[in-house]
Design an enzyme around this catalytic site. Structure first.
Site, mmCIF file in Angstrom:
data_model
loop_
_atom_site.group_PDB
_atom_site.id
_atom_site.type_symbol
_atom_site.label_atom_id
_atom_site.label_comp_id
_atom_site.label_asym_id
_atom_site.label_seq_id
_atom_site.Cartn_x
_atom_site.Cartn_y
_atom_site.Cartn_z
ATOM 1 C CB SER A 14 32.384 36.305 50.367
ATOM 2 O OG SER A 14 32.758 37.183 52.136
ATOM 3 C CB SER A 15 34.944 33.053 54.501
ATOM 4 O OG SER A 15 36.470 32.905 53.457
ATOM 5 C CG ASN A 47 35.040 37.276 47.651
ATOM 6 O OD1 ASN A 47 34.741 36.572 46.791
ATOM 7 N ND2 ASN A 47 35.779 37.109 48.243
ATOM 8 C CB THR A 53 38.929 31.541 50.466
ATOM 9 O OG1 THR A 53 38.561 32.029 51.492
ATOM 10 C CG2 THR A 53 38.730 29.912 50.503
ATOM 11 N N GLY A 66 38.715 38.290 55.434
ATOM 12 C CA GLY A 66 38.786 39.188 55.479
ATOM 13 C C GLY A 66 38.380 40.949 55.737
ATOM 14 C CB SER A 122 36.065 41.024 51.835
ATOM 15 O OG SER A 122 34.884 40.353 51.927
ATOM 16 N N GLY A 123 37.787 39.297 49.843
ATOM 17 C CA GLY A 123 38.750 39.577 47.827
ATOM 18 C C GLY A 123 39.491 39.282 47.788
ATOM 19 C CD GLU A 130 33.009 41.735 55.573
ATOM 20 O OE1 GLU A 130 32.968 41.344 54.844
ATOM 21 O OE2 GLU A 130 32.251 41.222 56.217
HETATM 22 N N1 LIG Z 1 45.096 33.647 42.741
HETATM 23 C C1 LIG Z 1 44.174 33.336 41.909
HETATM 24 N N2 LIG Z 1 43.934 33.289 40.601
HETATM 25 C C2 LIG Z 1 42.399 33.556 40.382
HETATM 26 N N3 LIG Z 1 41.350 34.298 40.540
HETATM 27 C C3 LIG Z 1 41.633 34.327 42.283
HETATM 28 C C4 LIG Z 1 42.968 34.131 42.462
HETATM 29 N N4 LIG Z 1 42.973 34.761 44.104
HETATM 30 C C5 LIG Z 1 41.376 35.263 44.255
HETATM 31 N N5 LIG Z 1 41.373 35.124 42.213
HETATM 32 C C6 LIG Z 1 39.920 35.486 42.171
HETATM 33 O O1 LIG Z 1 38.372 36.553 43.462
HETATM 34 C C7 LIG Z 1 37.935 35.917 44.424
HETATM 35 C C8 LIG Z 1 38.106 36.154 46.269
HETATM 36 O O2 LIG Z 1 39.055 35.625 46.200
HETATM 37 P P1 LIG Z 1 38.778 34.955 48.322
HETATM 38 O O3 LIG Z 1 37.402 33.707 48.105
HETATM 39 O O4 LIG Z 1 40.154 33.675 47.948
HETATM 40 O O5 LIG Z 1 38.846 36.204 48.206
HETATM 41 P P2 LIG Z 1 39.025 36.212 49.795
HETATM 42 O O6 LIG Z 1 40.220 36.987 50.189
HETATM 43 O O7 LIG Z 1 39.226 34.232 50.955
HETATM 44 O O8 LIG Z 1 37.799 36.950 50.715
HETATM 45 P P3 LIG Z 1 37.220 36.051 51.520
HETATM 46 O O9 LIG Z 1 37.667 37.378 52.875
HETATM 47 O O10 LIG Z 1 36.136 37.572 51.116
HETATM 48 O O11 LIG Z 1 37.081 35.649 52.042
HETATM 49 C C9 LIG Z 1 37.623 34.352 43.847
HETATM 50 O O12 LIG Z 1 36.503 34.023 43.712
HETATM 51 C C10 LIG Z 1 38.257 33.925 43.164
HETATM 52 O O13 LIG Z 1 37.547 34.962 41.940
HETATM 53 MG MG LIG Z 2 38.094 33.842 51.803
#
Ligand SMILES: Nc1ncnc2c1ncn2[C@@H]1O[C@H](COP(=O)(O)OP(=O)(O)OP(=O)(O)O)[C@@H](O)[C@H]1O
Ligand SMILES: [Mg+2]
Length: 1023
Positions: A159-160, A156, A111, A383, A106-107, A385
């Site tokens: 977070s999805s 996050n 996404t 992800g 997660s994070g 967690e």
């Molecule tokens: N390529 C990137 N460039 C800039 N910031 C990023 C990038 N990837 C992620 N982030 C930052 O990290 C945060 C978390 O990313 P994201 O929501 O994609 O995580 P996730 O893996 O989908 O987590 P979860 O499993 O909780 O959904 C985003 O809100 C953003 O602020």
């Molecule tokens: Mg996500």
């Protein structure tokens, strides 16, 4: 190519496969080196490792997209676009389906990665206006789904809280023509409960913060999140990184784009608001300890917004309807029970609505065209967690990650190594941890945790969360990945509560608290509430609950089982496709840019199996294809296999690679496939293929262009011939007309010529006009220039004779007039004298004709040549003319040169200073000259005085001039006689002699024997 690759590796190594050593430390060092330079992507072969930068990098713009479009994977520095592009082009060339598995905790940035890929396709795929709307919908589905399915967690801020698998459908041209989303288990419990530091789903805050006054009023909401119990449990309603107001606008805009009409949105926001109101419904105990409402206001809003009867709603929240035989008994709730039912209702409504939203989006993105499509699936699921307190949701989420890891292992480590074995490729097996054992622990039928949970849920009697734990302990007692307080050793036991169980996941240990497992798994709603919802006037709620009812004859499957089967289906979907992997790493727990927490990353690298993957990649083969497929693609590169290989495919492949110069360690021939070790070999082959395609295309193009050009040339030639023909036709017609005209003209000319002498008729009028015009034109240019020119005048045609004569006269008169106007008084006097001469001599004396052209002079002797004594002597008389003469003596006819001067009254014969003779004009009785060519003049003088000398015989070179002057001065015109034969002369008074004239060779004058003066002159020239 490799040289180019290393040249670009200025910061670390951009493909881990090229690392010198495969140790964790080398791996992390390389990752760290690149991370510090904001190089967040690194390859392991075609897998991409991405480290969350936690800051915006300028690497996702259109320029970058253009850069990566259609470029070989290893040509440019690692980028998520390179992976997206490679998947896309492989799909197009091999016409098969693909999926991109994005994993990480997660994070870690899953996404975000999936959004980047979607954006890449939206921008880089071919586009039309129609497709643009499909793309807009695909892109716009994100903000809506994130609003309803994402929330701030401790890990996050976005977070999805649901799993998402999205298929992007492409047609054969590579246009993105449609999409479909599958959603997985939304974490509904968040609607009613959030841990400290976490929030509810974004949409609630967005509505309260962003909704305008009218809307909030309509929904009975206050613009203050603190007012709502469901929004305040985490005590962080507002977060710095989230702008709910702006997000609200994006969501509203997105809803429009994905075809949500006004009634849909009203219903949707009504549901969101009703959940908030439900959260504020409070109970208090009545006298018997039963729950009853403490205020009706909130419930009123719920019933209004959901369109249900308030009374029945109240009843549903405070009583349970029990059917006993034919009777219905209402059993009142305790306060806890009422709260449980209220929360269950809120979760159910929200959960159903989320499913409805996904379906609605799918409808809007659906491509109804039945033509063949290929897809690229994007899997972005919650992800792995671990929280301080982990519940049923974390259990599901982590199970899901366990399954995906298993899939990854299956597709990369396990099946790859098995494949080498089955293809008889020499292979040193790479050891890896297979998490199947954990998956089995969770999902095995009858024995797994899910089965046990289901059993407890369904079993009659007093099943509780704790009995469930006991059952687990019984079943999994000695499983290496399962531990509870009871089963643990002493040290471990200290870290576990009595109601906990711990799983040793592939990604680490997670301790789950069993409280709520049974309820959450059952996810039950009492029948009376369900019935009420089915009758809801809110379109979405009514629709969702009716649909649920229609397939609820059997007891609905428990949540965990549903989730398990949906994951099974997902695995099936994915295994039918070609996989691409994005492994996301989280650099630190504090969401800070630039922080590289080595131990955190080391842990992720380990559990994600990246090192094993790297080892297999390094030892293994980057590429493998069935002989037939390989041969089919590259056969054009070898003359022996092009255009067809007739033998066994494996031999063809061998011939082909030999021709391409593959070294023995670069490839292996298996039983059914060729294996190529390094990507560079493949890309070199691919480059050669591209070039060859290019050459082939050039040849085809040349042929085609030649064909086109020939066609064009032929067309042009035909056109030119046509034009020529037409032009010649036009010319010929013109010529014919000209000739016809000429014939007509000539005919008319001839007719005219023939009748030229006749009176003017139509036949000859033109001819005559022509004759006239041509004669006049010619005449104009050939007129006589002088009066004397009598020959030049053009002879006229018959019809013009009269005209010509008139013109000739006119012209002559004109010339004469011009001439006359031009003559001077002297010339006039001269002419007068000449005409006098003419009158006297013309036709009489032979020498006259010769004299005509010689002009007369005023005098032949200047006064200065005359002796002054003579001048003195005759000073009273004006000298009119003087001329030298030869005087012949009267007796011997001797010639004596003398001057002869004419004055007004007399002619003087002068010899030097003496006046030899003075002849008064009055005494001059005649003048005779011969008719011949000689110049002899005889003055006949009256000779009364014997002293007077006799007649004067002279020879004068200017005979005519002299005589004419004399005639004028002395008026003696009438006495001049031109004599034929001899002239008698009186030498003295009474004494005569004769001058005879004859012609001879030489002119001469002498005294003849006869005593006469014989004058011989030349004969006159006859003309
Ligand atoms: N390529 C990137 N460039 C800039 N910031 C990023 C990038 N990837 C992620 N982030 C930052 O990290 C945060 C978390 O990313 P994201 O929501 O994609 O995580 P996730 O893996 O989908 O987590 P979860 O499993 O909780 O959904 C985003 O809100 C953003 O602020
Ligand atoms: Mg996500």
């Amino acid at each position: 190519m490799e040289g180019a690759l290393t040249a670009r590796d200025r910061v670390g190594i951009q493909d881990f496969v090229l690392l010198d050593e495969t140790t964790d430390t080398a791996f992390l060092n390389n990752l760290n080196k690149r991370f510090k330079e904001d190089l967040i992507y690194t390859y392991i072969g075609t897998l991409i490792v991405s480290v969350n930068p936690y800051k915006d990098l300028d690497i996702y713009n259109k320029k970058q997209m253009d850069l990566y479009m259609g470029v070989n994977f290893f040509e440019l520095p690692p980028h998520i676009y390179a992976l997206a592009d490679n998947a896309y082009h492989t799909m197009l060339s091999e016409l098969n389906n693909h999926f991109i598995l994005i994993s990480g905790e997660s994070g870690a940035g899953k996404t975000e990665a999936s959004k980047k890929i979607l954006q890449y396709y939206a921008v880089s795929c071919p586009s039309t206006a129609l497709l643009d709307t499909v793309r807009d919908k695909m892109l716009m589905s994100n903000p809506v789904l994130e609003a309803f399915g994402n929330a701030k967690t401790l890990k996050n801020d976005n977070s999805s809280r649901f799993g998402k698998y999205m298929d992007i459908q492409f047609d054969s041209q590579g246009d993105a023509v449609g999409g479909h989303i599958l959603s997985y288990l939304l974490e509904k419990s968040r609607v009613v409960h959030q841990n400290h530091g976490e929030r509810n789903f974004h949409i609630f805050y967005q509505l309260v913060e962003g909704g305008d006054e009218d809307l909030l009023h309509q929904l009975g909401l206050e613009k203050d999140c603190q007012h709502y119990n469901y929004l305040t449990q985490g005590q962080c309603a507002s977060v710095a990184s989230i702008n709910d107001k702006n997000d609200w606008k994006s969501v509203k805009n997105a809803l429009q784009i994905i075809d949500f009409n006004e009634s849909n949105t009203n219903d949707l926001f009504g549901i969101v608001a009703s959940v908030l109101h439900l959260g504020n419904v409070q109970f208090e105990p009545d006298s018997r300890g039963h729950a009853c409402l403490n205020s009706h206001a909130e419930l009123g809003w719920v019933s209004t917004l959901l369109g249900v009867d308030v009374q029945l709603l109240q009843e549903g929240l405070t009583y349970r309807k029990i059917e006993a035989k034919r009777d219905e008994v209402l059993s009142p709730f305790t306060i806890d029970h009422a709260i449980y039912v209220r929360d269950a209702l809120a979760k159910a409504i929200y959960g159903q609505t989320f499913t409805w939203v996904v379906n609605r989006i799918n409808e809007s993105m659906e491509n109804k065209d039945s033509s063949r499509k290929t897809v690229i699936g994007l899997l972005d699921i919650y992800g792995f967690e671990v929280f301080y307190l982990n519940s049923f949701e974390q259990f599901c989420i982590n199970y899901c990650n366990e399954k995906l890891q298993q899939l990854f292992i299956q597709l990369t480590l396990k099946s790859e190594q098995e494949e080498y074995e089955s293809e008889d490729i020499e292979w040193e097996p790479v050891q890896f941890f297979n998490n199947k054992i954990i998956c089995d622990l969770v999902e095995e039928r009858h024995r797994g945790i899910i089965s046990t949970l289901d059993e407890e849920c369904l079993r009659p009697g007093d099943a509780t969360d704790l009995t469930f734990l006991e059952r687990l302990e019984e079943k999994m007692g000695n499983h290496p990945h399962f531990v509870t307080h009871k089963l643990a050793d002493k040290i471990t036991r200290k870290t576990l509560e009595r109601g906990d169980f711990r799983l040793l996941h592939y990604a680490g240990e997670v301790t789950y608290c069993v409280v709520g497992f049974l309820d959450k798994n059952n996810d039950l709603l009492y029948r009376n509430i369900k019935d009420l919802m089915r009758r809801s006037k809110n379109g979405i709620v009514g629709e969702c609950f009716s649909a649920e009812e229609s397939d609820s004859k059997r007891r609905p499957e428990t949540v965990a089982t549903q989730f398990k089967s949906s994951l099974l289906k997902l695995t099936e979907i994915l295994t039918a496709k070609e996989a691409w992997y994005v492994r996301c790493l989280k650099p630190n727990e504090s969401k800070k840019p630039g922080q590289f927490d080595e131990s955190l990353i080391r842990h992720q690298v380990k559990y994600l199996g990246l090192m094993e993957h790297l080892r297999v990649r390094r030892a293994g083969f980057a590429y493998r294809r069935k002989f037939e497929v390989f041969l089919q693609r590259y056969k054009a590169l070898c003359p022996a296999t092009w255009p067809h290989w007739r033998g066994v495919p494996s031999d063809g492949v061998e011939v082909l690679v030999q021709h391409l110069g593959f070294l023995p360690n670069e490839y292996k021939i298996g039983r059914t496939k060729i294996f190529i070790r390094h990507p560079r070999t493949l890309y070199a082959t691919e480059d050669a293929f591209e070039k060859c395609k290019h050459d082939l295309a050039t040849r085809l193009q040349a042929k085609y262009k030649g064909y086109r050009a020939k066609g064009e040339f032929r067309k042009q030639k035909e056109a030119a011939t046509k034009i020529e023909n037409c032009w010649r036709g036009v010319q010929a017609r013109k010529e014919r007309e000209r000739r016809a005209w000429a014939v007509k003209v000539i005919k008319q000319f001839i007719k005219g010529y023939m009748t030229r002498g006749e009176a003017k008729t139509t036949d000859n009028s033109e001819y005559l006009a022509f004759v006239r015009q041509s004669y006049l034109n010619r005449l104009k240019n050939n007129l006589p220039k002088t009066v004397l020119d009598k020959t030049t005048w053009l002879t006229p045609a018959y019809v013009l004779e009269e005209t010509s004569a008139i013109l000739r006269r006119l012209h002559t008169r004109n010339m004469v007039r011009k001439y006359v106007r031009g003559i001077t008084p002297q010339q006039k006097a001269q002419f007068q004298m000449k005409s006098m001469t003419e009158a006297i001599f013309k036709g009489r004396k032979d020498s006259y004709a010769q004299s005509v052209a010689q002009p007369f002079a005023d005098t032949r002797i200047g006064e200065q040549e005359i002796n002054t004594r003579v001048l003195q002597a005759i000073r009273n008389e004006r000298i009119k003319y003087s001329v030298p003469v030869m005087k012949y003596d009267r007796n011997g006819f001797k010639p004596r040169p003398r001057q002869l001067i004419l004055t007004q009254t007399a002619a003087y014969v002068i010899d030097e200073a003496r006046i030899k003779q003075r002849v008064l004009y009055t005494s001059l009785k005649g003048i005779s000259v011969s008719n011949l060519m000689d110049d002899i003049i005889v003055f006949h003088i009256t000779c009364e005085d014997p002293k007077q000398k006799g007649d004067l015989v002279m020879q004068c070179d200017h005979l005519f001039e002299f005589l004419t002057k004399l005639s004028v001065v002395a008026n003696k015109q009438s006495v001049i006689k031109v004599v034929q034969g001899s002239i008698k002369i009186e030498i003295q008074a009474g004494k005569e002699s004769v001058v005879d004239f004859s012609t001879g060779q030489e002119p001469m004058a002498y005294k003849a024997k006869s005593g006469h003066l014989m004058v011989v002159s030349t004969r006159a020239r006859t003309r």
